[in-house]
Design a protein around this motif. Structure first.
Motif, PDB file in Angstrom:
ATOM      1  N   MET A   1       6.875  -2.441  27.836  1.00 32.75           N
ATOM      2  CA  MET A   1       5.815  -1.890  28.678  1.00 32.75           C
ATOM      3  C   MET A   1       4.475  -2.481  28.250  1.00 32.75           C
ATOM      4  SD  MET A   1       4.694   2.083  29.308  1.00 32.75           S
ATOM      5  CE  MET A   1       3.911   2.239  27.697  1.00 32.75           C
ATOM      6  N   THR A   2       3.663  -2.867  29.203  1.00 35.79           N
ATOM      7  CA  THR A   2       2.345  -3.429  28.922  1.00 35.79           C
ATOM      8  C   THR A   2       1.281  -2.347  29.065  1.00 35.79           C
ATOM      9  OG1 THR A   2       3.022  -5.600  29.746  1.00 35.79           O
ATOM     10  CG2 THR A   2       0.670  -5.176  29.572  1.00 35.79           C
ATOM     11  N   LEU A   3       0.363  -2.307  28.114  1.00 39.02           N
ATOM     12  CA  LEU A   3      -0.756  -1.375  28.141  1.00 39.02           C
ATOM     13  C   LEU A   3      -1.942  -2.058  28.815  1.00 39.02           C
ATOM     14  CD1 LEU A   3      -0.493  -0.215  24.416  1.00 39.02           C
ATOM     15  CD2 LEU A   3       0.315   1.052  26.414  1.00 39.02           C
ATOM     16  N   HIS A   4      -2.548  -1.392  29.789  1.00 35.24           N
ATOM     17  CA  HIS A   4      -3.664  -1.982  30.533  1.00 35.24           C
ATOM     18  C   HIS A   4      -4.965  -1.239  30.214  1.00 35.24           C
ATOM     19  CE1 HIS A   4      -0.980  -4.397  33.096  1.00 35.24           C
ATOM     20  NE2 HIS A   4      -0.186  -3.336  33.099  1.00 35.24           N
ATOM     21  N   PHE A   5      -6.033  -1.990  29.949  1.00 37.03           N
ATOM     22  CA  PHE A   5      -7.328  -1.393  29.643  1.00 37.03           C
ATOM     23  C   PHE A   5      -8.426  -2.125  30.398  1.00 37.03           C
ATOM     24  CE2 PHE A   5      -4.656  -0.435  26.024  1.00 37.03           C
ATOM     25  CZ  PHE A   5      -4.928   0.906  25.785  1.00 37.03           C
ATOM     26  N   ASP A   6      -9.258  -1.349  31.058  1.00 40.28           N
ATOM     27  CA  ASP A   6     -10.429  -1.897  31.747  1.00 40.28           C
ATOM     28  C   ASP A   6     -11.615  -1.742  30.799  1.00 40.28           C
ATOM     29  OD1 ASP A   6     -12.402  -2.701  33.472  1.00 40.28           O
ATOM     30  OD2 ASP A   6     -12.440  -0.817  34.597  1.00 40.28           O
ATOM     31  N   VAL A   7     -11.896  -2.782  30.039  1.00 40.91           N
ATOM     32  CA  VAL A   7     -12.955  -2.745  29.024  1.00 40.91           C
ATOM     33  C   VAL A   7     -13.738  -4.056  29.051  1.00 40.91           C
ATOM     34  CG1 VAL A   7     -11.736  -1.144  27.488  1.00 40.91           C
ATOM     35  CG2 VAL A   7     -11.357  -3.619  27.255  1.00 40.91           C
ATOM     36  N   ASP A   8     -14.854  -4.063  28.346  1.00 39.56           N
ATOM     37  CA  ASP A   8     -15.672  -5.260  28.242  1.00 39.56           C
ATOM     38  C   ASP A   8     -15.491  -5.976  26.912  1.00 39.56           C
ATOM     39  OD1 ASP A   8     -17.049  -5.030  30.760  1.00 39.56           O
ATOM     40  OD2 ASP A   8     -18.136  -3.339  29.899  1.00 39.56           O
ATOM     41  N   ALA A   9     -14.955  -5.273  25.909  1.00 41.89           N
ATOM     42  CA  ALA A   9     -14.854  -5.876  24.582  1.00 41.89           C
ATOM     43  C   ALA A   9     -13.652  -5.328  23.819  1.00 41.89           C
ATOM     44  CB  ALA A   9     -16.129  -5.619  23.781  1.00 41.89           C
ATOM     45  N   VAL A  10     -13.114  -6.175  22.954  1.00 35.18           N
ATOM     46  CA  VAL A  10     -12.036  -5.790  22.051  1.00 35.18           C
ATOM     47  C   VAL A  10     -12.542  -5.977  20.619  1.00 35.18           C
ATOM     48  CG1 VAL A  10      -9.667  -6.216  21.301  1.00 35.18           C
ATOM     49  CG2 VAL A  10     -10.292  -6.525  23.704  1.00 35.18           C
ATOM     50  N   VAL A  11     -12.366  -4.944  19.802  1.00 36.25           N
ATOM     51  CA  VAL A  11     -12.770  -4.994  18.399  1.00 36.25           C
ATOM     52  C   VAL A  11     -11.509  -5.016  17.546  1.00 36.25           C
ATOM     53  CG1 VAL A  11     -14.106  -3.884  16.568  1.00 36.25           C
ATOM     54  CG2 VAL A  11     -14.885  -3.742  18.948  1.00 36.25           C
ATOM     55  N   LEU A  12     -11.414  -5.979  16.662  1.00 35.04           N
ATOM     56  CA  LEU A  12     -10.184  -6.259  15.929  1.00 35.04           C
ATOM     57  C   LEU A  12     -10.268  -5.880  14.458  1.00 35.04           C
ATOM     58  CD1 LEU A  12     -10.057  -9.895  17.252  1.00 35.04           C
ATOM     59  CD2 LEU A  12      -8.508  -8.099  18.066  1.00 35.04           C
ATOM     60  N   ASP A  13      -9.291  -5.141  13.989  1.00 33.61           N
ATOM     61  CA  ASP A  13      -9.022  -5.022  12.561  1.00 33.61           C
ATOM     62  C   ASP A  13      -8.277  -6.299  12.163  1.00 33.61           C
ATOM     63  OD1 ASP A  13      -8.424  -3.783   9.951  1.00 33.61           O
ATOM     64  OD2 ASP A  13      -6.399  -3.549  10.756  1.00 33.61           O
ATOM     65  N   ILE A  14      -8.237  -6.618  10.872  1.00 31.72           N
ATOM     66  CA  ILE A  14      -7.529  -7.827  10.443  1.00 31.72           C
ATOM     67  C   ILE A  14      -6.196  -7.485   9.778  1.00 31.72           C
ATOM     68  CG2 ILE A  14      -7.607  -9.841   8.919  1.00 31.72           C
ATOM     69  CD1 ILE A  14     -10.584 -10.044   9.417  1.00 31.72           C
ATOM     70  N   GLU A  15      -6.231  -6.892   8.593  1.00 31.26           N
ATOM     71  CA  GLU A  15      -4.993  -6.634   7.836  1.00 31.26           C
ATOM     72  C   GLU A  15      -4.057  -5.729   8.618  1.00 31.26           C
ATOM     73  OE1 GLU A  15      -5.339  -5.435   3.703  1.00 31.26           O
ATOM     74  OE2 GLU A  15      -7.318  -6.350   3.602  1.00 31.26           O
TER      75      GLU A  15
END
Length: 241
Positions: free
Chosen positions: A1-15
């Motif tokens: 299943m794919t999760l869909h998000f209507d957003v302007d930015a993605v903020v990433l954790d690393i580890e």
């Protein structure tokens, strides 16, 4: 299943999210541990080093701690995997030099780089929020087997410029810095406490669960979850300043 998000930015954790925790613990931690003494001896006059040493003294309650005592504290914090800002600052300096020399090449899961490039090409803003210092993040993204990925990233946040990762105020601070309202931001992390804090600040969240990672068995609570970035679809239908 794919999760869909209507957003302007993605903020990433690393580890545990973009990259294997094992690489950090098994490769980067020993690399920095072996070089703390030299850094403290050779660069004691460097403002960033001096500031980190002062922070170590403050956190340990020992205002007169010498280089040997500071090194011992840093080693103990490494053993505890403590997210102490001065530790992360000094690690970042050491890792930056290691990446620049070619001693180190950062690790990314196979699904991550194609997704980041696609999201960037689609106009999504990408940011990083990690307990690792901004210097370490910069070195990490610029020294990969896929080339320099830093141009994909618009901003870098750590515990120094944003605050602790399990406090909602840190995410409010990042949102303000980006100029976006919270509901236009999506945070990806493997740690439930961080996801809880981001959601409390009004962000969208996805828990990344990769087999073999430390938080895999614990799960991500009631947050949406994905095993790879391929399972996440992000896009924007409007721009909100």
């Amino acid at each position: 299943m794919t999760l869909h998000f209507d957003v302007d930015a993605v903020v990433l954790d690393i580890e545990g999210t973009t990259s294997a925790t094992g690489f950090v613990v098994d490769v980067l931690y020993p690399y920095s541990r072996a070089r703390f003494a030299a850094l403290l001896a050779e660069r004691s006059g460097d403002p960033e080093v001096a500031r980190a040493v002062a922070q170590v003294r403050e956190l340990t309650g020992d205002p007169h701690a010498d280089a040997a005592a500071v090194e011992k504290t840093l080693g103990a914090w490494l053993d505890e995997d403590r997210k102490a800002t001065p530790l992360k600052t000094l690690q970042g300096l050491i890792w930056s030099e290691g990446f620049a020399r070619g001693d180190l090449v950062s690790h990314f899961y196979d699904d991550v780089v194609p997704a980041l490039r696609a999201w960037h090409a689609a106009g999504l803003r990408l940011y990083v929020y990690s307990s690792g210092s901004v210097a370490a993040q910069r070195a990490w993204f610029s020294s990969t087997s896929d080339g320099d990925l830093l141009p994909l990233v618009l901003g870098l946040y750590d515990t120094g410029n944003a605050g602790p990762k399990q406090e909602p105020e840190s995410y409010r601070r990042i949102a303000e810095s980006t100029g976006l309202v919270p509901e236009r931001l999506l945070f990806l992390s493997d740690r439930p406490g961080e996801l809880d804090a981001a959601r409390a600040a009004g962000w969208h969240t996805v828990g990344i669960r990769r087999p073999g990672e430390p938080y895999y068995e614990q799960g991500v609570g009631d947050h949406a979850q994905a095993g790879t970035f391929d399972e996440i679809s992000v896009g924007t239908t409007r721009s909100t300043a």
